[in-house]
Design a protein around this motif. Structure first.
Motif, mmCIF file in Angstrom:
data_model
loop_
_atom_site.group_PDB
_atom_site.id
_atom_site.type_symbol
_atom_site.label_atom_id
_atom_site.label_comp_id
_atom_site.label_asym_id
_atom_site.label_seq_id
_atom_site.Cartn_x
_atom_site.Cartn_y
_atom_site.Cartn_z
ATOM 1 N N ALA A 280 7.820 12.598 27.486
ATOM 2 C CA ALA A 280 8.808 12.702 26.417
ATOM 3 C C ALA A 280 8.615 11.611 25.366
ATOM 4 O O ALA A 280 8.837 11.847 24.174
ATOM 5 C CB ALA A 280 10.212 12.623 27.005
ATOM 6 N N MET A 281 8.196 10.423 25.794
ATOM 7 C CA MET A 281 7.943 9.337 24.846
ATOM 8 C C MET A 281 6.809 9.687 23.896
ATOM 9 O O MET A 281 6.871 9.415 22.694
ATOM 10 C CB MET A 281 7.590 8.053 25.601
ATOM 11 N N VAL A 282 5.775 10.312 24.438
ATOM 12 C CA VAL A 282 4.566 10.586 23.646
ATOM 13 C C VAL A 282 4.695 11.876 22.839
ATOM 14 O O VAL A 282 4.298 11.935 21.670
ATOM 15 C CB VAL A 282 3.333 10.660 24.570
ATOM 16 N N PHE A 283 5.272 12.902 23.466
ATOM 17 C CA PHE A 283 5.319 14.221 22.825
ATOM 18 C C PHE A 283 6.749 14.678 22.530
ATOM 19 O O PHE A 283 7.015 15.868 22.419
ATOM 20 C CB PHE A 283 4.642 15.267 23.723
ATOM 21 N N GLY A 284 7.655 13.719 22.381
ATOM 22 C CA GLY A 284 9.068 14.047 22.229
ATOM 23 C C GLY A 284 9.438 14.725 20.934
ATOM 24 O O GLY A 284 10.594 15.130 20.777
#
Length: 421
Positions: A280-284
């Motif tokens: 979620a941090m990278v592709f949020g």
């Protein structure tokens, strides 16, 4: 289960309405706060107020019930919740909102304590496990359904605060009109944290970390969603995904916990949640990614609550389980108070992704610590472990003590069957 519904339908219906009101107010404040210009740091203080009030009430409410009785405590706290909910849109100030959240957390904990003692009194040894399951399902279903109420049009800015106030007020009617005798009320003195840590280091550390994760999804998820600009429909779906995941994966993980080393499952479950937070941090930026991440985080983190309690029980005598549960909930409450505050700071440092940064850190630490504990103590054989009883992280010490009683009863029944053979 039919016997449980027949004897406790009014209580379960009332709890469903209460959870609808509670679930809506938390998400609504998370949305309205940023709209009113409250920073993530301000909102973290507002949101932590609920968990502070909840923790205080878990210690004070039992004494209140013993002094004035279940009915008076139940009615008084419910009335106070309804009043505070109406005041939120009238006094848009972070200090006032924080005070209101403390009061609401206190009142809801007191209401849950009262309702759970009634639920336990209406259950028999044969139906207690089913009653706990029904109670947990009602709690989760109420929070999930509450997110749909966020979509109700509210041009005045007051309607969405009136709805939970009405729901909470109506919730008491079926309960107070249908329940006749009030049960005797007793609570167990908590075990000291030093003693508890001696019996189960993983239980203590894990519950503290899990408190922060639970507070993140219940207190700050709406703030995060509002900060990144999601629509109301998307915010509703995002928050609901945490609890849908918890409801769907609770029983499969519980089934596994009765068949393997529970520390392995804690390690794997926490790692799964941490991986979802990292994604979620990278592709949020993709909403579907956020939904999937929320589902996995909720589905892995929430069952860890019941799993850590069951793991701790594996190292205790039956006579110590109730006092240990009170200690575990106190530790969990401390983590829940700290969680929103730290997330607010993380979001100030790293922007909205700081929400997932803290979840990643907390679950990663739990996973690594569970792995470390596996090197320090030999596993207990599966035959010697107690049963897993599904509980919501919103449960009070009363529900957990009921779960402990149920686990003890099942263990005694199994011993009797074995000796009979």
């Amino acid at each position: 289960m039919l016997d449980v519904l027949k004897n406790s339908w009014a209580l379960l219906l009332g709890m469903l309405l209460l959870m609808l009101g509670n679930g809506l107010q938390g998400s609504l404040l998370g949305v309205r706060g940023p709209e009113a210009g409250f920073s993530a740091g301000m909102m973290s203080i507002v949101m932590s107020g609920y968990f502070a009030g909840f923790l205080i009430a878990s210690r004070i409410t039992p004494g209140m019930i013993r002094r004035v009785g279940h009915v008076r405590v139940f009615a008084a706290l419910g009335s106070l919740v309804s009043a505070v909910l109406i005041l939120f849109p009238a006094v848009v100030d972070p200090i006032a909102w924080t005070a209101g959240r403390v009061i609401i957390g206190f009142c809801f904990c007191g209401v849950y304590v009262t309702a759970e003692s009634w639920l336990n009194d209406s259950a028999t040894n044969e139906t207690r496990g089913q009653a706990l399951s029904a109670y947990m399902i009602v709690q989760m279903a109420g929070v999930i359904a509450a997110q749909g109420l966020l979509l109700v049009p509210d041009s005045s800015g007051f309607l969405l605060f009136v709805i939970p106030s009405v729901l909470v007020s109506v919730a008491f009617a079926p309960i107070l009109l249908s329940i006749s005798p009030t049960p005797a009320f007793e609570t167990t003195k908590p075990m000291t944290l030093r003693e508890l840590y001696h019996f189960s280091p993983l239980g203590v550390i894990g519950m503290f970390l899990l408190g922060g994760v639970f507070a993140a999804q219940f207190g700050m998820a709406a703030v995060y969603a509002a900060e990144i600009g999601l629509s109301l429909a998307q915010i509703s779906g995002f928050i609901a995904s945490f609890y849908v995941g918890a409801l769907v994966l609770q029983y499969p993980l519980g089934w596994l916990s009765d068949r393997m080393d529970r520390r392995t499952l804690v390690c794997a479950g926490a790692a799964m949640g941490a991986a979802a937070a990292a994604v979620a941090m990278v592709f949020g930026e993709g909403f579907s990614v956020l939904l999937g991440a929320a589902f996995v985080i909720g589905g892995s983190a929430n069952p860890l609550y019941s799993l850590l309690i069951a793991h701790t029980n594996d190292h205790l005598d039956a006579s110590d389980m109730a006092s240990a549960s009170a200690g575990l909930l106190f530790v969990n409450g401390l983590g829940a108070i700290a969680g929103p505050l730290v997330i607010g700071w993380m979001m100030a440092m790293f922007g909205p992704p700081g929400f997932f940064v803290l979840i990643l850190v907390l679950l990663s630490v739990m996973s690594v610590y569970a792995l470390f504990r596996m090197t320090q103590r030999a596993p207990i054989s599966v035959e010697d472990t107690g049963i897993y009883t599904a509980l919501s992280p919103a449960a009070t010490p009363i529900a957990v003590e009921v779960a402990q009683e149920y686990a003890i009863e099942v263990a005694e029944d199994l011993e009797d069957e074995a000796s009979g053979d």
